[in-house]
Design an enzyme around this catalytic site. Structure first.
Site, PDB file in Angstrom:
ATOM      1  N   ALA A  62       0.827  -1.210   0.000  1.00 28.31           N
ATOM      2  CA  ALA A  62       0.000   0.000   0.000  1.00 28.31           C
ATOM      3  C   ALA A  62       0.864   1.263   0.000  1.00 28.31           C
ATOM      4  O   ALA A  62       0.603   2.195  -0.771  1.00 28.31           O
ATOM      5  CB  ALA A  62      -0.937  -0.007   1.212  1.00 28.31           C
ATOM      6  N   GLU A  63       1.874   1.304   0.840  1.00 28.41           N
ATOM      7  CA  GLU A  63       2.721   2.501   0.872  1.00 28.41           C
ATOM      8  C   GLU A  63       3.498   2.653  -0.427  1.00 28.41           C
ATOM      9  O   GLU A  63       3.662   3.770  -0.933  1.00 28.41           O
ATOM     10  CB  GLU A  63       3.693   2.486   2.051  1.00 28.41           C
ATOM     11  CG  GLU A  63       4.518   3.760   2.094  1.00 28.41           C
ATOM     12  CD  GLU A  63       5.052   4.144   3.457  1.00 28.41           C
ATOM     13  OE1 GLU A  63       5.731   5.175   3.512  1.00 28.41           O
ATOM     14  OE2 GLU A  63       4.801   3.432   4.434  1.00 28.41           O
ATOM     15  N   SER A  64       3.923   1.569  -1.002  1.00 28.32           N
ATOM     16  CA  SER A  64       4.653   1.635  -2.269  1.00 28.32           C
ATOM     17  C   SER A  64       3.780   2.192  -3.384  1.00 28.32           C
ATOM     18  O   SER A  64       4.188   3.096  -4.119  1.00 28.32           O
ATOM     19  CB  SER A  64       5.165   0.245  -2.662  1.00 28.32           C
ATOM     20  OG  SER A  64       6.110  -0.224  -1.724  1.00 28.32           O
TER      21      SER A  64
END
Length: 141
Positions: A62-64
């Site tokens: 998700a952060e990527s």
């Protein structure tokens, strides 16, 4: 010269070499005016000890995808993007196949961005809901 969608995706995935995204086999597969989609295989490399997708791997996906979405929409010659906060609510477990993360903008400001990231499985079941805040900072400072 305008790059084709395939060229943009190839360039984006090439930028992931020697990063956590490569380690987790995260691949960017689609984008549009206000979204970006990536996929990650679910296998023993991303399992927690009882053989299901680790929430930390989901958060890393998700952060990527969210950070990359912010990165695409800023002037990277003048600014760099950093994640400043992520939340993840895990709803369903996954043992195999792929998970897909679609990041869409809730707020696209000059300095801060807020993204909604929905993680789904191969059957389009909702696996996790994440929110990511990013910040764009000038490179000159």
């Amino acid at each position: 010269m305008q790059l084709s969608k395939a060229d943009v995706l190839a360039k984006a995935n090439k930028a992931c070499k020697n990063t956590l995204m490569e380690t987790l086999n995260i691949e960017i597969i689609d984008f549009g005016d206000d979204f970006l989609v990536a996929k990650m295989p679910v296998n023993s490399r991303v399992y927690q000890p009882d053989g299901v997708l680790h929430g930390g791997a989901t958060a890393a996906l998700a952060e990527s995808v969210g950070s990359f979405a912010s990165h695409i929409f800023v002037d990277t010659e003048a600014f760099f993007v950093r994640g400043i906060e992520i939340t993840a609510n895990h709803i369903k477990s996954v043992k195999e196949g792929f998970v897909y993360a679609k990041a869409t903008f809730l707020h696209k400001g000059r300095t801060t961005q807020l993204l909604d990231i929905r993680v789904t499985d191969d059957q389009d079941n909702l696996i996790s809901i994440c929110k990511l805040s990013t910040i764009s900072l000038p490179k000159n400072k």
